[in-house]
Design an enzyme around this catalytic site. Structure first.
Site, PDB file in Angstrom:
ATOM      1  N   GLU A  37      38.424  34.753  45.884  1.00 22.44           N
ATOM      2  CA  GLU A  37      37.152  34.019  44.958  1.00 22.44           C
ATOM      3  C   GLU A  37      37.120  32.525  45.311  1.00 22.44           C
ATOM      4  O   GLU A  37      37.726  31.838  44.578  1.00 22.44           O
ATOM      5  CB  GLU A  37      37.540  34.557  43.634  1.00 22.44           C
ATOM      6  CG  GLU A  37      36.523  34.073  42.693  1.00 22.44           C
ATOM      7  CD  GLU A  37      36.515  34.453  41.134  1.00 22.44           C
ATOM      8  OE1 GLU A  37      35.718  34.127  40.360  1.00 22.44           O
ATOM      9  OE2 GLU A  37      37.833  34.765  40.692  1.00 22.44           O
ATOM     10  N   LYS A 168      55.286  43.968  32.993  1.00 19.85           N
ATOM     11  CA  LYS A 168      53.705  44.307  33.716  1.00 19.85           C
ATOM     12  C   LYS A 168      53.000  45.290  32.840  1.00 19.85           C
ATOM     13  O   LYS A 168      52.084  45.982  33.307  1.00 19.85           O
ATOM     14  CB  LYS A 168      54.092  44.858  35.126  1.00 19.85           C
ATOM     15  CG  LYS A 168      54.922  43.998  35.831  1.00 19.85           C
ATOM     16  CD  LYS A 168      55.533  44.563  37.001  1.00 19.85           C
ATOM     17  CE  LYS A 168      56.406  43.743  37.934  1.00 19.85           C
ATOM     18  NZ  LYS A 168      57.283  44.416  39.003  1.00 19.85           N
ATOM     19  N   ASP A 244      56.062  37.763  41.811  1.00 22.81           N
ATOM     20  CA  ASP A 244      55.568  39.203  41.829  1.00 22.81           C
ATOM     21  C   ASP A 244      54.107  39.073  41.134  1.00 22.81           C
ATOM     22  O   ASP A 244      54.043  38.987  39.905  1.00 22.81           O
ATOM     23  CB  ASP A 244      56.760  40.023  40.738  1.00 22.81           C
ATOM     24  CG  ASP A 244      56.374  41.319  40.756  1.00 22.81           C
ATOM     25  OD1 ASP A 244      55.291  41.912  40.973  1.00 22.81           O
ATOM     26  OD2 ASP A 244      57.447  42.166  40.319  1.00 22.81           O
ATOM     27  N   HIS A 339      28.559  29.937  41.600  1.00 16.78           N
ATOM     28  CA  HIS A 339      28.953  31.312  42.444  1.00 16.78           C
ATOM     29  C   HIS A 339      27.917  31.538  43.582  1.00 16.78           C
ATOM     30  O   HIS A 339      28.529  31.833  44.844  1.00 16.78           O
ATOM     31  CB  HIS A 339      28.878  32.292  41.473  1.00 16.78           C
ATOM     32  CG  HIS A 339      30.287  32.781  40.762  1.00 16.78           C
ATOM     33  ND1 HIS A 339      31.373  33.445  41.260  1.00 16.78           N
ATOM     34  CD2 HIS A 339      30.787  31.935  39.814  1.00 16.78           C
ATOM     35  CE1 HIS A 339      32.337  33.259  40.375  1.00 16.78           C
ATOM     36  NE2 HIS A 339      32.037  32.304  39.442  1.00 16.78           N
TER      37      HIS A 339
END
Length: 350
Positions: A37, A168, A244, A339
């Protein structure tokens, strides 16, 4: 050994420098962000520019640190389960010794429990040196579980992980109690800098934060979280530093707070679940070691200081990106124009 893996590089850029102060570090540092991105880089860069236009920069305060692992046991009934946790509470010093014997870097600092019928959910909380602590916490929890099963009457094994950790997954427990490093990053931006660099006002940012981040998150049913896009900066930073990446799930839980202080902008990001380490799995790659060296998170440091430094740097990075995005969203059309322009430039190679 031949394998069929193909290396697909993720674009990495260093942005900043970000000025950071607080109870862990007083530095100016650029930061590596790995992302597809491309507008994220200039967005964080604008926030970094704001940090350098203030006296103290981003003040990042390490509030707490603890990695968790929960185990799940069962008893015949709730009465037996309650007696078991009462016994554990009375012998926490022995539990600390058992945990310490599993690794020279682990220390048990907390024990919490929840009873559901005859089920016993035990949440162990550890400090784990410079490691993020997943494996270290599980190893210690495994040793503690064996000790409990042999010394506490009436309980039996169900699982080494009972989801009360919680790893998570989005949860209220992590938002309330924290998992990993708990950091508050804050910035006081003078009125002139808000206008000249962010092209908006403190009043507009504060109002948007209430309506979008706070009320909007309530409408969406968000869990202990009210922010615009913490996950973007976290993932980019985690990938660049060997973390991670799945831990952005709980890591992106956090609250953005903004105030108009007579035209100056007070802006803060509270991140209770930053799971980062400067040693351990994922840190052996050359590019990761180079990045951690450049950030000053390896070398001749006290145990734990590399991970703490990493945590406050990522928290400051999150604030820079969050501030820049909210400022852009106060102006109709600015976000989309940026963007379109930046992504076209990226595709064309300019």
């Amino acid at each position: 050994m031949d394998d069929n893996r193909t290396s697909v590089p993720i674009p990495v850029k260093w942005v900043g420098p970000i000025r950071i102060s607080g109870n862990v570090a007083d530095i100016e540092t650029t930061v590596p962000l790995a992302t597809f991105e491309s507008p994220l880089w200039p967005s964080v860069q604008r926030g970094a520019k704001v940090s350098r236009a203030t006296a103290d920069g981003v003040i990042a305060t390490l509030v707490d640190e603890r990695m968790t692992r929960s185990i799940l046991l069962e008893a015949l009934d709730a009465t037996t389960a309650y007696a078991a946790v009462r016994l554990l509470d009375a012998h926490t010093e022995q539990l600390r010794k058992v945990a310490a014997a599993s690794s020279r870097f682990v220390e048990l600092v907390g024990l919490r429990h929840e009873l559901v019928g005859n089920l016993i959910f035990l949440r162990f909380e550890f400090v784990t040196g410079d490691a993020s602590g997943h494996n270290m916490a599980t190893l210690a929890a495994d040793a503690l579980m064996r000790h409990i099963l042999t010394t506490v009457p009436g309980v039996s094994y169900v699982s080494i992980s009972g989801n009360y950790c919680t790893d998570k997954k989005a949860s209220a427990v992590n938002g309330i109690l924290g998992r990993g490093k708990n950091v508050v990053a804050e910035l006081l931006v003078p009125r002139a800098v808000v206008a000249e660099v962010l092209h908006t006002s403190a009043q507009r940012i504060a109002a948007l934060n209430v309506r979008k981040n706070l009320i909007g998150s309530v409408v969406a049913g968000s869990i202990r979280t009210a922010n615009a896009h913490y996950a973007n900066m976290l993932l980019a930073f985690y990938l660049a530093t060997g973390q991670d990446a799945a831990n952005i799930v709980e890591g992106s839980q956090g609250i953005t707070h903004a105030e108009d202080r007579d035209g100056d902008l007070y802006f803060s990001c509270t991140l209770p679940n930053l799971i980062v380490g400067s040693v351990g799995n994922g840190k052996g790659l050359d590019f990761v070691q180079d990045n951690l060296d450049r950030l000053g998170c390896r070398g001749d440091l006290r145990v734990g200081d590399g991970a703490r430094r990493l945590a406050v740097i990522v928290a400051a990075t999150v604030l820079c990106g969050e501030l820049s995005l909210l400022a852009a969203q106060t102006n109709p059309g600015e976000l989309m124009r940026a963007h379109v322009r930046l992504e076209r430039d990226s595709i064309s190679g300019h």
